[in-house]
Write a protein that holds these residues in place. Structure first.
Motif, PDB file in Angstrom:
ATOM      1  N   VAL A  19       8.008  -3.207   4.180  1.00 16.51           N
ATOM      2  CA  VAL A  19       6.737  -3.749   3.689  1.00 16.51           C
ATOM      3  C   VAL A  19       6.985  -4.644   2.478  1.00 16.51           C
ATOM      4  CG1 VAL A  19       4.550  -3.146   2.596  1.00 16.51           C
ATOM      5  CG2 VAL A  19       5.341  -1.850   4.566  1.00 16.51           C
TER       6      VAL A  19
ATOM      7  N   LEU B 280       0.826  -1.209   0.000  1.00 15.10           N
ATOM      8  CA  LEU B 280       0.000   0.000   0.000  1.00 15.10           C
ATOM      9  C   LEU B 280       0.860   1.258   0.000  1.00 15.10           C
ATOM     10  CD1 LEU B 280      -2.734  -1.168   2.490  1.00 15.10           C
ATOM     11  CD2 LEU B 280      -2.931  -0.946   0.015  1.00 15.10           C
TER      12      LEU B 280
ATOM     13  N   GLN C 231       8.919   1.440   3.510  1.00 14.86           N
ATOM     14  CA  GLN C 231       8.383   0.804   2.313  1.00 14.86           C
ATOM     15  C   GLN C 231       9.233  -0.414   1.930  1.00 14.86           C
ATOM     16  OE1 GLN C 231       5.564   0.488   1.391  1.00 14.86           O
ATOM     17  NE2 GLN C 231       4.953   2.227   0.154  1.00 14.86           N
TER      18      GLN C 231
ATOM     19  N   HIS D 116       1.035   3.091   7.807  1.00 14.50           N
ATOM     20  CA  HIS D 116      -0.304   2.563   8.072  1.00 14.50           C
ATOM     21  C   HIS D 116      -0.373   1.062   7.810  1.00 14.50           C
ATOM     22  CE1 HIS D 116      -1.853   6.867   7.184  1.00 14.50           C
ATOM     23  NE2 HIS D 116      -1.302   6.758   8.357  1.00 14.50           N
ATOM     24  N   ALA D 117       0.583   0.544   7.060  1.00 15.95           N
ATOM     25  CA  ALA D 117       0.528  -0.868   6.688  1.00 15.95           C
ATOM     26  C   ALA D 117       1.127  -1.767   7.753  1.00 15.95           C
ATOM     27  CB  ALA D 117       1.241  -1.082   5.357  1.00 15.95           C
TER      28      ALA D 117
ATOM     29  N   PRO E 286       3.674   3.083   4.355  1.00 14.25           N
ATOM     30  CA  PRO E 286       4.150   1.989   5.209  1.00 14.25           C
ATOM     31  C   PRO E 286       3.783   2.191   6.669  1.00 14.25           C
ATOM     32  CG  PRO E 286       5.978   3.366   4.482  1.00 14.25           C
ATOM     33  CD  PRO E 286       4.780   3.784   3.695  1.00 14.25           C
TER      34      PRO E 286
END
Lengths: 280, 240
Positions: free
Chosen positions: A164, A98, A161, A103-104, A101
């Motif tokens: 993730v 997404l 990111q 929030h992921a 990162p």
């Protein structure tokens, strides 16, 4: 290097807001397929590109409903999956990255814990094997074991990111869906992260479905582009041919980006009559 | 460059320092920064996040008061730790990045626009407000709407209209288009270009997007770690 049968087949996918006759259609009978290649879904906010990926991943929030003539990933019919089947599929053979990162990732668990959980959930490995896989993956995304002890809030956007991405690739997915993976990052980092994604995708022979609003980025990194506008694919071409597209919407999207060469000129805009739009 | 005739309208910043936190945890956000912006020019500031570009803008807007150094805005020499008073309050206006956060959610667009006019006792505020809406390309029918009923681009137009109402001499724009789609961004950039000749003022635009800066600005500065790393003139910006 196209595989004989596509990884992902989407036929007449629609997303509607509710099930009544008056429900608004947000994604309108979308059809496309993805092989082991890099395909971009391009469009502006509200075009339905993110909802398309949510529908493919079976992650549409409550009042939204998806319907399709066919929605198939490899040999799996996505329309018939139950919650347990989805849990097995997501994060192993089918992965999603997404935009942000921060929030992921789970804010209260260390990166190491979350990476380890990802391997544990999808395979029976010993502790040492898991550690080995994680270390190899971290190396592939350009990180060191130092990040394992950190909490998500201690990561910068670019590192986050990468974490993730490492998490999503740990189980060797066949298809990676990346929804605006670089929009929350600094400009200087965007190319780095996308280059990394493309490199990993091609060395692993995976498919990539990249959601983006940035045509220049897509032209540089993808093989094929699908241009979406208000829930439909309005233009489809090789990504490298985007600058020469004859479709008016694609042309406007391509040329409305400002630069030093556009100084003193009027940029093209798409919708001159400013009607009330639905927020979001 | 010294003692030129338009020096009265220039903005001069010398040895500007801003630190957040104290003691060992203090972080220097702006570090001995020198900058001169000439009266009437459109000046761009770009750089990675955390380079101090927004802080610089907040100092110039009179929001961030904890700085040291020397700042001259037109004929005013700014005093340390003192809010703007008198004519400076009108002379400097700012447009923020997030049009969702910078407009009061429970005030109609008309109220948003009329309020600053009433504060500064400008006659016939409602009429002036509606003219301002028209000038930024919004229909008068939007005046009775609330911000959440507008699109992001429309909201940013309202924010620009509000900033221009008081006829500022310096307009500060902090990432005015980063929250917008490319086509909405194009609309706002076109609007700014149209407004510039009609409102003689100095514009300072902060953006992380070099394309936006290169499209709009006469000169620009690249910032890094609280300092100006490089100044670019128009010819150099055209290479972007």
């Amino acid at each position: 290097m196209t595989a004989p049968s596509p990884l992902l087949v989407v036929r007449e996918l629609s997303v509607r807001n509710g099930s009544s006759a008056a429900a608004r259609t947000i994604v309108d009978r979308l059809s496309f397929s993805v092989h082991a290649e890099r395909v971009a879904l391009v469009g502006e906010s509200g075009s339905g590109k993110s909802l398309t990926t949510r529908a493919i991943m079976g992650l549409l929030p409550a009042p939204l409903m998806a319907s399709a003539a066919e929605l198939r990933f490899d040999a799996t019919n996505l329309l018939e999956l139950g919650p347990r089947d989805w849990a097995v599929l997501r994060g192993s053979r089918l992965a999603l990255v997404l935009q942000d990162p921060r929030h992921a990732l789970n804010p209260v668990q260390s990166v190491g814990h979350q990476l380890d959980e990802m391997v544990r959930l999808h395979g029976a490995y010993s502790r040492a094997e898991r550690r080995e896989r994680i270390e190899a993956m971290l190396q592939a995304v350009g990180l060191t074991v130092r990040v394992l002890g950190l909490l998500p809030q201690q990561l910068s956007g670019g590192i986050g990111q990468r974490v993730v991405l490492a998490m999503m690739l740990l189980n060797g997915p066949q298809l990676l869906i990346a929804d605006e993976p670089t929009s929350a990052l600094d400009v200087a980092l965007r190319d780095q992260v996308l280059e990394l994604i493309c490199e990993l995708v091609s060395t692993r022979g995976m498919g990539l479905l990249l959601i983006s609003h940035d045509l220049q980025q897509v032209a540089r990194y993808c093989d094929r582009a699908l241009v979406m506008y208000s829930g439909r694919i309005v233009d489809e071409c090789a990504a490298a041919a985007l600058p020469h597209s004859t479709h008016p919407y694609t042309r406007a999207l391509w040329s409305c980006r400002p630069s030093g060469r556009t100084y003193g000129t009027e940029l093209p805009v798409l919708d001159p009559n400013w009607q009330i739009e639905e927020p979001g | 460059m010294r003692a030129t005739q338009n020096q009265g309208g220039d903005i001069q910043i010398r040895d500007l320092q801003v630190e957040f936190g104290a003691g060992q945890r203090a972080r220097r956000v702006l570090d001995a920064l020198d900058l001169t912006v000439v009266d009437g020019e459109t000046f761009g500031i770009f750089g990675p996040s955390g380079c101090g570009k927004s802080t610089l803008l907040r100092v110039l807007a009179g929001i961030e008061l904890h700085w040291s150094g020397y700042i001259r805005l037109f004929e005013h020499t700014l005093e340390l730790r003192t809010s703007y008073r008198g004519s400076l309050r009108r002379a400097v206006q700012m447009v923020f990045q997030d049009p969702y956060a910078s407009l009061h959610p429970r005030h109609t667009i008309e109220r948003v626009l009329v309020e600053p006019l009433q504060v500064h006792r400008i006659p016939r505020p409602r009429r002036v407000a509606l003219e301002a809406l028209e000038e930024v390309g919004l229909p008068a029918t939007l005046a009775h709407r609330y911000p959440q009923q507008l699109s992001g681009g429309q909201r940013q137009r309202v924010a620009i209209a509000r900033a221009l109402l008081l006829k500022p001499r310096l307009l500060l724009l902090d990432e005015p288009t980063s929250a917008l789609d490319l086509s909405a961004q194009a609309g706002i950039l076109n609007l700014l270009n149209r407004l510039k000749p009609r409102h003689p003022m100095t514009l300072i635009l902060v953006s992380h997007d070099r394309g936006v800066i290169a499209h709009l600005c006469d000169r620009a500065a690249q910032m890094r770690n609280g300092r100006i790393e490089q100044l670019l003139d128009r010819a150099e910006l055209s290479q972007e």
